[in-house]
Scaffold this active site. Structure first.
Site, PDB file in Angstrom:
ATOM      1  N   HIS A  36       0.832  -1.214   0.000  1.00 32.39           N
ATOM      2  CA  HIS A  36       0.000   0.000   0.000  1.00 32.39           C
ATOM      3  C   HIS A  36       0.863   1.260   0.000  1.00 32.39           C
ATOM      4  CE1 HIS A  36       0.897   0.942   4.230  1.00 32.39           C
ATOM      5  NE2 HIS A  36       0.749  -0.348   4.480  1.00 32.39           N
ATOM      6  N   GLU A 114      -2.230  -7.257   7.684  1.00 39.39           N
ATOM      7  CA  GLU A 114      -0.863  -7.120   8.179  1.00 39.39           C
ATOM      8  C   GLU A 114      -0.663  -7.976   9.437  1.00 39.39           C
ATOM      9  OE1 GLU A 114       2.138  -6.964   7.852  1.00 39.39           O
ATOM     10  OE2 GLU A 114       2.651  -4.849   7.491  1.00 39.39           O
TER      11      GLU A 114
END
Length: 410
Positions: A36, A114
């Site tokens: 990202h 994550e």
């Protein structure tokens, strides 16, 4: 970087070789992985983990869009994303940059979240280093042994209803992340044999996905750098198997970076690795143009092949660089072993550099390939090193692990 091109094909190949390569390409599953864009927590130097409190900054949005521009023309069969907002926002920008309107093939997977580090999420890097020193030391040097207490809801029967209590359970964040990565590969690879898919996720998650695909151990969790919006490419040549080949790692040239920026400080040694064949002077010329703004303190090359001539060409904008020649063909591996064994005893508080010492290593592809497989502790079959490209290895002064910053920058 033109991702729609097959990097493995060369103009000089004969027709039969091209047919075999095309057949392999049809059977192979191609996976593009993108981290990202810069988030608010990234900018504030805070641990994010699996919390969903941070969103993209303006820079993060702009870089994500540019990543889409770099991927424009790439035919995607499916897109897989993390459910967290910073990834969802990145995916929107990438698709706009790619000029893709069809969004029915986007799938969200919880496996792509994550790493889960609940005690550190939201805390600054500096605070964790100062207040969780022992845990941070384990995280930094023995990530596979790193543990963290995780609150768990516990249901208990009581008279008149059910009560919810909280118990504490020890978890192994890195090992759990690698388990999730393996589960993800098991689920999605059989669905996309011979296809191209895009994965938009997080730094730790992408490192675990690459590691499990190329047989890297969880002990080396910190060895692969992942920059915001860095592009990675994996190929899975055998249908039904999770054994992949790493074709590109952490490419950031589409963000106007010559090489990826250093993540942790600037003290240490950085090596620019160029595997040369002596048959592509135009590619060496392009690399020389790219490297002209990068300070290079010394170069190492062999005088047993054309490496020295290529080194001189690469350094045409660096007249003051010290050029060294060696007789042994295995010099990078031996030099690297000596470096890793001795660097730990260097008193880091006596060295204060504004930038890393940078060396250029020019050698035949097999030598560079062996050096990278030794660094990653994997097999030659797991790397798809492209001749006459650039790979970057960084040896941080205060870390036990060398870091592969990028591989196969074209």
């Amino acid at each position: 970087m033109q991702l729609k091109n097959d990097w493995g094909l060369r103009d000089k190949e004969n027709p039969q070789s091209k047919i075999q390569n095309l057949k392999s390409k049809i059977d192979s599953t191609r996976v593009i992985l993108v981290r990202h864009g810069q988030s608010t927590y990234n900018a504030q130097k805070r641990y994010q983990g699996s919390c969903d409190d941070s969103v993209l900054t303006e820079k993060g949005r702009s870089d994500a869009y540019q990543t889409g521009v770099a991927l424009r023309g790439t035919e995607l069969d499916a897109i897989y994303t993390s459910p967290l907002r910073r990834v969802q926002e990145t995916t929107v920008e990438i698709l706009e940059g790619m000029e893709v309107e069809e969004k029915k093939r986007i799938f969200t997977s919880s496996h792509l979240k994550e790493i889960d580090i609940p005690k550190w999420q939201g805390l600054t890097y500096k605070y964790v280093q100062e207040h969780f020193a022992a845990d941070y030391h384990c995280w930094n040097e023995r990530p596979h042994e790193f543990q963290m207490a995780e609150p768990q809801p516990e249901m208990r029967l009581r008279k008149g209803g059910v009560a919810v209590a909280t118990s504490v359970q020890q978890c192994f964040p890195v090992l759990d992340l690698y388990d999730r990565a393996q589960q993800f590969w098991q689920e999605i690879l059989p669905r996309h044999v011979g296809k191209t898919i895009l994965i938009v996720s997080h730094s730790g998650t992408i490192r675990s996905l690459i590691s499990t695909a190329i047989a890297m151990k969880s002990e080396q969790y910190h060895v692969l750098q992942q920059s915001n919006c860095g592009i990675n490419i994996l190929n899975f040549p055998t249908p039904g198997e999770q054994q992949g080949k790493l074709e590109a790692m952490n490419i950031t040239t589409h963000l106007s970076e010559v090489i990826p920026k250093l993540k942790n400080g600037k003290q240490g040694l950085r090596l620019l690795l160029v595997p040369v064949t002596g048959t592509a002077p135009h590619l060496i010329h392009q690399l020389a143009e790219r490297l002209q703004t990068v300070p290079i303190d010394f170069s190492l090359s062999s005088d047993l092949d054309s490496s020295q001539q290529n080194a001189e060409q690469l350094l045409k904008y660096h007249p003051k660089t010290v050029q060294l020649q060696v007789l042994r063909q295995d010099f990078p591996a031996i030099w690297q072993q000596n470096l890793l064994s001795k660097r730990a005893v260097v008193p880091s508080n006596e060295i204060d550099l504004s930038r890393p010492t940078t060396g250029l290593v020019v050698a035949c592809p097999s030598i560079i390939e062996n050096m990278l497989t030794h660094l990653l502790d994997t097999s030659l079959q797991c790397l798809q090193l492209i001749p006459d490209t650039l790979s970057v290895v960084y040896y941080p002064l205060k870390s036990p692990f060398p870091v592969l910053q990028a591989m196969n920058i074209t």
